[in-house]
Every structure is written in C-alpha cells, then in structure tokens.
Design an enzyme around this catalytic site. Structure first.
Site, PDB file in Angstrom:
ATOM      1  N   LYS A  91       0.849  -1.194   0.000  1.00  0.00           N
ATOM      2  CA  LYS A  91       0.000   0.000   0.000  1.00  0.00           C
ATOM      3  C   LYS A  91       0.884   1.243   0.000  1.00  0.00           C
ATOM      4  CE  LYS A  91      -4.064   2.050   2.180  1.00  0.00           C
ATOM      5  NZ  LYS A  91      -5.148   1.846   3.161  1.00  0.00           N
ATOM      6  N   ARG A  99       0.779  -5.444   3.413  1.00  0.00           N
ATOM      7  CA  ARG A  99      -0.370  -5.975   4.138  1.00  0.00           C
ATOM      8  C   ARG A  99      -0.823  -7.304   3.543  1.00  0.00           C
ATOM      9  NH1 ARG A  99      -5.475  -1.863   2.976  1.00  0.00           N
ATOM     10  NH2 ARG A  99      -5.753  -2.350   0.759  1.00  0.00           N
ATOM     11  N   ASP A 103     -17.013  -0.236  -0.756  1.00  0.00           N
ATOM     12  CA  ASP A 103     -15.693  -0.657  -1.234  1.00  0.00           C
ATOM     13  C   ASP A 103     -14.727  -0.912  -0.088  1.00  0.00           C
ATOM     14  OD1 ASP A 103     -16.151   2.349  -1.402  1.00  0.00           O
ATOM     15  OD2 ASP A 103     -13.964   2.294  -1.362  1.00  0.00           O
ATOM     16  N   ASP A 133      -9.048  -1.701   5.252  1.00  0.00           N
ATOM     17  CA  ASP A 133      -8.749  -0.313   4.897  1.00  0.00           C
ATOM     18  C   ASP A 133      -8.843   0.630   6.107  1.00  0.00           C
ATOM     19  OD1 ASP A 133      -8.107  -0.957   2.343  1.00  0.00           O
ATOM     20  OD2 ASP A 133      -9.978  -0.285   1.458  1.00  0.00           O
TER      21      ASP A 133
END
Length: 624
Positions: A136, A206, A297, A307
C-alpha cells in the site's frame, strides 16, 4: 535487474502461486495513466515506481510468520527495503491492481479500484494457509484517478499499528507485516486546513486471504438512478459469475461442497457473508472501534476489518462518536455502524442480482439485525462476566450501563476493564462500603463538568440552531415535526444536557455520578449473584468470571493519542515508539506491562502509560 549470487534469500523464496490472476479476467495493457477498465477484475502493473532510499523501519513478527518469515529474514536481506516497498520485484510476484466500484457516503461512485495499492500475488505458507500480499503506497495504478498512488508515514503508521492491534484483540482483520519509509516526499494537507506540507512516502506490506470486497461485485452495476454512473463492467454477468465462483470455491469451500444447486449455494454464501459481517460489527461495537469510512468498497467479502483510514477507538463513551472529521453528518458514527453494514449488505445483494433469489435475499437481510443483536449481547455478557446464565434483564443492564457511561463521560475501555474490580456479592455486605472502592476507581474515568460541557455542545451550525429554536416559538406544529428527525432530536438532547450542566458545579456533579454508579453497580452485583445456582463451587464461578472479563475487556487499545505520539517521534526519525506501541498492542489483555521509559532521542525521559485516559490535547487530533 535480479540480485547477483547463487544463494536466494527467504524473501526471494516466497512460494507465489497468484491464483486470483489465473482464475479472473486480467487487463494487460501498455496504456499508462488512469483509465476506465472494462471486462477485468485486475490490471497488470508494468512498471515499478521505486522509492528514494527506502528503509524498513518496523516489522510485525506475528504477521511475517504467516508467510513463513522472521524478522531476521528481513533484516539480513540487503534488498528487503526495495522488495517491501515495490521498488524491486519479488521473484514470482506479478504486480497488479484490483478493479472495484462502490457506494461512497450513500452514493454510487462508479469505478474506484486500488489507486495506491499493488497486488503482488498469493503465497501458500504451509500451516498458515494462503495469503494475498499487497503493497500500500507503491505508486500510481490505472485506478489512481488524480492521485499520486503514494501513502505518507503518518497514515502508514496508523494502518500498520491498527491492523496488528485488531488481530491481537481477536477481531478479524487484514494484517500488516512491515513498514518502509523513504526520502521521497509528497505534499499533503494533514489537518484538512488548506495548508499542504511535504511528508515522507511510506509503504505498508499488508496481508489477507483476499482483499476482495463488496465493491468488487459492483463493477457490474448498471447506470445508477441517482449518480448517473455505472460500473466499468456493467452487464457482464458472465464475469460476475466467474468472480462469484472464485470467491465461493476458494474462500467458502464448505458452502461449495454442501450445495450442488447454484442458487442455493449462492444464497448460503450470502447468508454466511451476512453472519460474518454481523459478527464483525458486533466485535467493533464491543471494543468501541469506529471504522470511519464504511463505504461498500471498504467492506470485506470475508468479514475482515479492511482499509484503515480515519478510524478511531472511542475514549469517552458517546454513541454519536464520529472519528472521521470529514463525516460532517455522522453517517458513519459509532451507533450507526450496524445499520450501515446492513445497508451495505443490501447493496451487495443488488450487485449479485440474478445470482440470488430476491425474496430469499430479503429474508437474509431481515436476519441481520437480530443476528447482530444476539452476537453483541453475547459479547457484552462476557464483558460483564455473565457466563453461566442468560437472563432477560441482561439487555437492559447493558443499555443502562452505556447510558450511565454516556451521562458521566466515562472512558469506554478503562471502565469495562475496571468492572472486574467490583466485588462478588456476599451475604451481610454493606453495599456502599463494599462497592465504594470500585466505584471510586470508575469515577476517576469519568469526565469533569467542564469536559461534559464541551462534549454536549451542539454540533449544528449556530444559524440552523437559531432557526429551529425560533420555530419552537412561532410554529410549534412544524417544530414538533422537525424535532422528531434524528439529527435535530440529537441536537436538542445535547442542549438539554448542556443546560443542566451549566446549572451544576463540579462537587454536585461528582456526588450525582457517585450515586448513579453505586445504583448501577448494586444492580450488577444482584445479577452476578444469579450466576451461582448453589450446586457449583463458588470459587470456580468467581475465577471464571474474572478470567472471561479480563480476556474480553482489553487494558489497552490504539487510542489516537498513542498513535499520534508514535507518529510525531517517527517523523523526527525515531521509530522506537512505533515498535514499543506494537509490542504493547500485541498483548492487549495483559496486565504485565507497566510504565516504560521512552528511550528514543526525542522522548526526553518521558514515560508511557498506554492504559490511561487520553490527555486534553488528544481532543484536538483531527483525522480525515
């Protein structure tokens, strides 16, 4: 360029198999830049975007172990900073970005996708199973839109720490194995004030069995009536079926094996997603966790916390707690999370369309609230040490506790932890004298009159508030209608509490708080007495109560101020506090840690007490 030498390192020997790219449609295009990507679930990334002088600054041993790696494997590999930042390609990996859509703050937003995330592939790690690896902050993808594909140190530390904190709490979550920072800078506006400052580009590695989310199925959505947007693969029911088959066969094998009829299989899958989502949000609520951006999402198809952006753990209990400063209307407040999760499940059902039976899907959605409530109450019983019996009064006991915590401004985490100090009821007890010491400890976690005044100040703009109050005088009928709406009702309640507080001094408040807590604790002890039926060894019941409470009520969570202290030290080049906080968060139910000296170069002999109420300055932390 591949590394020289014949001996490969542990990172270079990771056994990638990249099943998702083999099973699902992949866009392989020479085109660069952001674009609409039809008829694909992934887009290959052809060019890496190296960081300037990357450095590994934090690792999670438990997350690395899921890949069969150790900290030493990373530290001893001179190329690990490049591998773990996306600056150099890991052998066997296939960089790609996932295409998904989503409803953001209630409106369909069309194509979204991994705008700052690079999929590397999946690794089979023996006893630990299959893990998808992502980086990320590794740079632009076809889904970056106007973004630069980078993440900064501040947000990366928060994601790194909270991923591991949630896993240690026993809450399903994606994991974070490493944190890399660099000498590459991008400009950001950390306070949402219009003032941009340079911040270090950083990358989090991650892990999850899969990062597929509700929004992954929304790429097939037709034109939305409200936003006018549609998914990039609208109408491609063949690809939708392919994605659904992949998810069920790979991650829900029991569902696949139990049902030969496709529609029955799909309904069983949807029910299982509903159950996992209900359990997840129940666990969130019971530790005071607020996600902040519960868009479709950001909802995992596997029931994982996914997230980590403007999340927050509640300090003082407030059902209207909003952790995201951008969420002005409180859509994703703490108390709204269960209903939002149900709403998101309804959008998933819409996205699956003819793959589900509409009537049966509606029935599954109707099961969500009672399922959530049962799971929530079950955890709350454990938090109160009520493990032997289920009584009808338990729900009211919990509700009254939370109402009392709200009214007294009690710290959520610390108050629940202290309830194990409430003594077991014994015959001949003097109630006040017996519960007094425990109540005194709880009162130390309650807010002062000045703090409560600030907490109860109406959040509505002055002009709107004045208009409503004027309406009360000039048009009582209209006022009655407006006052019943949730937003206005909440503001009027705040005004009522504020009026009472303005007429109260600190001594009066503390006396009232003490009386209220003694009353509730007395009720709680009467309920505790019902746990022993007279045939069981009382000492075993007492021991079980304390064991369950202390393994359900964490002593420490990742409060914003704890993360902020670690961030501020890291931004000065000292990552010792990040590592120290990680060690504490890995054992959130443990009583063993005490004050630790902050021995980094910027700590000036301070000590860390991670289980204390937050300092006053913590109220000013702005997370967007």
């Amino acid at each position: 360029m591949e590394p020289c030498g014949s001996v490969s390192t542990a990172l270079e020997r990771l056994p990638f198999n990249n099943t998702a790219l083999k099973r699902l449609p992949v866009e392989d295009s020479e085109e660069t830049g952001s674009r609409t990507v039809p008829a694909a679930c992934f887009s290959l990334i052809r060019a890496l975007q190296p960081l300037l002088r990357p450095a590994v600054v934090a690792q999670s041993p438990s997350a690395l172990s899921l890949l069969g790696l150790t900290e030493q494997d990373v530290l001893s590999d001179p190329l690990s900073p490049e591998y773990l930042s996306g600056s150099r390609l890991l052998p066997g990996s296939e960089p790609a970005a996932h295409c998904y859509s989503g409803h953001q703050f209630g409106l369909f937003a069309g194509q979204l996708g991994d705008g700052a995330v690079m999929y590397l592939g999946e690794v089979e790690s023996g006893a630990h199973g299959r893990w998808e690896i992502q980086l990320k902050g590794a740079g632009v993808t076809p889904y970056s839109r106007d973004g630069d594909g980078r993440k900064v140190l501040r947000s990366s530390i928060r994601e790194f720490l909270c991923s591991e904190a949630m896993a240690a709490l026993g809450i399903p979550s994606t994991r974070a194995a490493s944190l890399v920072t660099s000498d590459l800078y991008v400009n950001r506006d950390p306070l949402n004030s219009g003032r941009r400052v340079p911040e270090r580009c950083s990358v989090v590695l991650r892990l999850a069995p899969s990062f597929i989310r509700f929004g992954s199925f929304e790429i097939f959505r037709g034109r939305d009536d409200f936003s006018g947007l549609q998914g990039p693969s609208a109408g491609r029911h063949d690809i939708r079926a392919q994605l659904l088959d992949y998810v069920i066969e790979t991650f829900y094998p029991c569902v696949q094996q139990t049902h030969s009829n496709r529609k029955e299989r799909n309904m069983a899958f949807f029910r299982e997603v509903m159950m996992r989502t209900a359990k997840l949000v129940a666990q969130w609520q019971c530790v005071g966790f607020c996600h902040g951006v519960l868009n479709t999402d950001n909802m995992s198809i596997l029931g994982l916390t996914l997230d980590y952006g403007p999340f927050g753990f509640m300090d003082r209990f407030d059902p209207d707690f909003v952790c995201n400063a951008s969420d002005k209307r409180g859509r994703y407040s703490y108390q709204a999370q269960p209903s939002v999760c149900r709403w998101n499940l309804a959008r998933l059902a819409e996205a699956l369309g003819s793959e589900l039976d509409a009537a049966q899907a509606g029935a599954v959605l109707d099961e969500f609230t009672p399922t959530y409530e049962a799971l929530y109450l079950g955890i709350m019983r454990k938090k109160l040490g009520l493990v032997r019996r289920e009584e009808s009064e338990d729900s009211e006991l919990v509700s009254d506790l939370l109402r009392l915590m709200h009214n007294t401004g009690a710290d959520f985490t610390n108050t629940f932890r202290l309830l194990s100090r409430v003594p077991w009821p014994e015959e001949g007890d003097s109630e006040g004298a017996t519960v007094g010491p425990a109540v005194d400890l709880i009162l130390q976690q309650c807010a002062s009159v000045e703090e409560l005044k600030v907490a109860n100040k109406p959040t509505m703009e002055d002009r709107e508030l004045a208009m409503i109050l004027s309406m009360a005088q000039t048009n009582p009928v209209m006022f009655g209608m407006v006052a019943d709406t949730p937003g206005v009702s909440q503001q009027l309640e705040r005004m009522g509490r504020l009026k009472e507080l303005l007429e109260t001094d600190q001594d009066e408040l503390k006396e009232k708080q003490r009386e209220d807590w003694i009353f509730w604790v007395s009720r709680y002890r009467r309920r505790l007495a019902m746990e022993c039926d007279g045939t069981t060894d009382l000492s075993l019941v007492k021991k079980e109560r304390l064991s369950v409470m202390n393994s359900t009520n964490p002593r420490v969570v990742l409060r914003n101020y704890i993360a902020q202290n670690a961030i501020q030290a890291a931004e000065k080049g000292d990552f010792s506090e990040v590592s120290r906080v990680l060690r504490v968060l890995e054992n959130p139910y443990c009583d063993a840690f005490e004050l630790e000296p902050l021995d980094g170069p910027h700590m000036n002999g301070q000590t860390a007490a991670y289980d204390r109420k937050p300092p006053a300055w913590a109220q000013r932390i702005c997370i967007t």
